[in-house]
Design a protein around this motif. Structure first.
Motif, mmCIF file in Angstrom:
data_model
loop_
_atom_site.group_PDB
_atom_site.id
_atom_site.type_symbol
_atom_site.label_atom_id
_atom_site.label_comp_id
_atom_site.label_asym_id
_atom_site.label_seq_id
_atom_site.Cartn_x
_atom_site.Cartn_y
_atom_site.Cartn_z
ATOM 1 N N ASP A 284 0.810 -1.217 0.000
ATOM 2 C CA ASP A 284 0.000 0.000 0.000
ATOM 3 C C ASP A 284 0.847 1.271 0.000
ATOM 4 O O ASP A 284 0.598 2.199 0.765
ATOM 5 C CB ASP A 284 -0.943 -0.023 1.214
ATOM 6 C CG ASP A 284 -2.149 0.884 1.005
ATOM 7 O OD1 ASP A 284 -2.519 1.133 -0.157
ATOM 8 O OD2 ASP A 284 -2.709 1.374 2.013
ATOM 9 N N GLU B 140 2.368 4.829 -0.949
ATOM 10 C CA GLU B 140 1.961 6.120 -1.496
ATOM 11 C C GLU B 140 3.174 7.030 -1.495
ATOM 12 O O GLU B 140 3.955 7.043 -0.548
ATOM 13 C CB GLU B 140 0.852 6.739 -0.645
ATOM 14 C CG GLU B 140 0.369 8.078 -1.172
ATOM 15 C CD GLU B 140 -0.784 8.643 -0.350
ATOM 16 O OE1 GLU B 140 -0.697 9.808 0.063
ATOM 17 O OE2 GLU B 140 -1.764 7.900 -0.125
ATOM 18 N N CYS B 141 3.346 7.761 -2.595
ATOM 19 C CA CYS B 141 4.488 8.660 -2.709
ATOM 20 C C CYS B 141 4.022 10.040 -3.139
ATOM 21 O O CYS B 141 3.257 10.182 -4.098
ATOM 22 C CB CYS B 141 5.495 8.123 -3.730
ATOM 23 S SG CYS B 141 6.924 9.197 -3.965
ATOM 24 N N GLU B 142 4.497 11.035 -2.416
ATOM 25 C CA GLU B 142 4.184 12.426 -2.724
ATOM 26 C C GLU B 142 5.496 13.175 -2.871
ATOM 27 O O GLU B 142 6.385 13.056 -2.038
ATOM 28 C CB GLU B 142 3.380 13.025 -1.565
ATOM 29 C CG GLU B 142 2.283 13.958 -2.011
ATOM 30 C CD GLU B 142 1.428 14.406 -0.829
ATOM 31 O OE1 GLU B 142 1.808 15.398 -0.192
ATOM 32 O OE2 GLU B 142 0.417 13.733 -0.559
ATOM 33 N N LYS C 215 0.956 13.950 -5.781
ATOM 34 C CA LYS C 215 0.891 12.510 -5.527
ATOM 35 C C LYS C 215 1.328 11.775 -6.791
ATOM 36 O O LYS C 215 0.720 11.917 -7.841
ATOM 37 C CB LYS C 215 -0.546 12.117 -5.158
ATOM 38 C CG LYS C 215 -0.621 11.050 -4.087
ATOM 39 C CD LYS C 215 -2.039 10.743 -3.696
ATOM 40 C CE LYS C 215 -2.678 11.765 -2.807
ATOM 41 N NZ LYS C 215 -2.189 11.805 -1.447
ATOM 42 N N ARG D 87 -0.311 5.878 -5.392
ATOM 43 C CA ARG D 87 -0.880 5.495 -4.097
ATOM 44 C C ARG D 87 -1.473 4.101 -4.215
ATOM 45 O O ARG D 87 -1.800 3.629 -5.302
ATOM 46 C CB ARG D 87 -1.925 6.500 -3.632
ATOM 47 C CG ARG D 87 -3.152 6.524 -4.484
ATOM 48 C CD ARG D 87 -4.197 7.455 -3.898
ATOM 49 N NE ARG D 87 -5.272 7.603 -4.856
ATOM 50 C CZ ARG D 87 -5.944 8.715 -5.045
ATOM 51 N NH1 ARG D 87 -5.675 9.779 -4.344
ATOM 52 N NH2 ARG D 87 -6.904 8.767 -5.930
ATOM 53 N N GLY D 88 -1.593 3.424 -3.057
ATOM 54 C CA GLY D 88 -2.174 2.086 -3.034
ATOM 55 C C GLY D 88 -1.388 1.068 -3.833
ATOM 56 O O GLY D 88 -1.951 0.090 -4.331
ATOM 57 N N THR E 129 2.716 6.814 2.893
ATOM 58 C CA THR E 129 2.050 5.754 3.653
ATOM 59 C C THR E 129 2.502 4.414 3.097
ATOM 60 O O THR E 129 3.072 4.334 2.011
ATOM 61 C CB THR E 129 0.502 5.828 3.559
ATOM 62 O OG1 THR E 129 0.123 5.661 2.184
ATOM 63 C CG2 THR E 129 -0.030 7.151 4.084
#
Length: 199
Positions: free
Chosen positions: A6, A8-10, A15, A18-19, A55
């Motif tokens: 899962d 997520e990269c920003e 973004k 994600r996921g 995340t």
């Protein structure tokens, strides 16, 4: 072996993905595709522990890599998209230093010969393709590292260089290693699962 859960990269308030979840087992290949700016380099940096995801987590042998530190570092080879060689040193000196930093001794000259790199010239006198080959020579001497994480390994290489890297990747997978690599072009290595990032 390697598991992404899962993710997520920003970056820069944007973004990139994600996921994102996948697993990479012994003998497996993962090709990370996508346009410039889609997050390929960021994903590889997350997988090797140089960047933290917004995340999610990356696990090695079932444990979060954030808790493994040096134990995980000894299991991987990460080659970024820049050659990361010192201009004033020869290709031999660069490879010997890289191996010492990784904690092992290696025969640098045969590895460089295999990739067609002039051994005793300062790297600043090499072409871009030769500089790239000098960095990629680490793969020849890194059989003990189970996981290879390669960012654009084919950049600046001619057809012969691409074929050599394909052969190294295929041989590593055949002996039970795992490879995740990003590329803009189709790879000659068969059997890779593909993740397409869209940014």
């Amino acid at each position: 072996m390697l598991e992404a859960v899962d993710l997520e990269c920003e970056r820069g308030g944007r973004k990139l993905f994600r996921g994102l979840s996948f697993a990479l087992g012994a003998g497996s290949l993962l090709r990370i595709a996508g346009a410039n700016g889609s997050g390929k380099t960021s994903l590889l940096r997350i997988l090797c522990g140089l960047l933290s995801p917004a995340t999610g987590e990356v696990r090695w042998q079932g444990q979060a890599i954030s808790s493994l530190k040096e134990e995980y570092s000894r299991s991987i080879v990460y080659l970024g998209h820049a050659p990361a060689v010192k201009d004033d040193l020869t290709a031999v000196e660069n490879l010997e230093i890289a191996c010492r930093l990784a904690g092992f001794r290696a025969e640098a000259r045969p590895a460089l010969r295999r990739l067609g790199v002039p051994e005793d010239l300062p790297v600043r006198r090499l072409s871009q393709g030769q500089r790239r080959r000098a960095a990629l020579a680490r793969l020849v001497v890194s059989e003990q590292a189970v996981l290879w994480l390669l960012d654009e390994p084919y950049a600046a290489l001619d057809t012969e260089g691409v074929a050599t890297i394909d052969a190294l990747i295929a041989a590593h997978a055949a002996r039970g290693g795992a490879v995740a690599f990003s590329t803009h072009q189709a790879s000659g290595v068969g059997g890779a699962q593909v993740i397409e990032l869209h940014g």
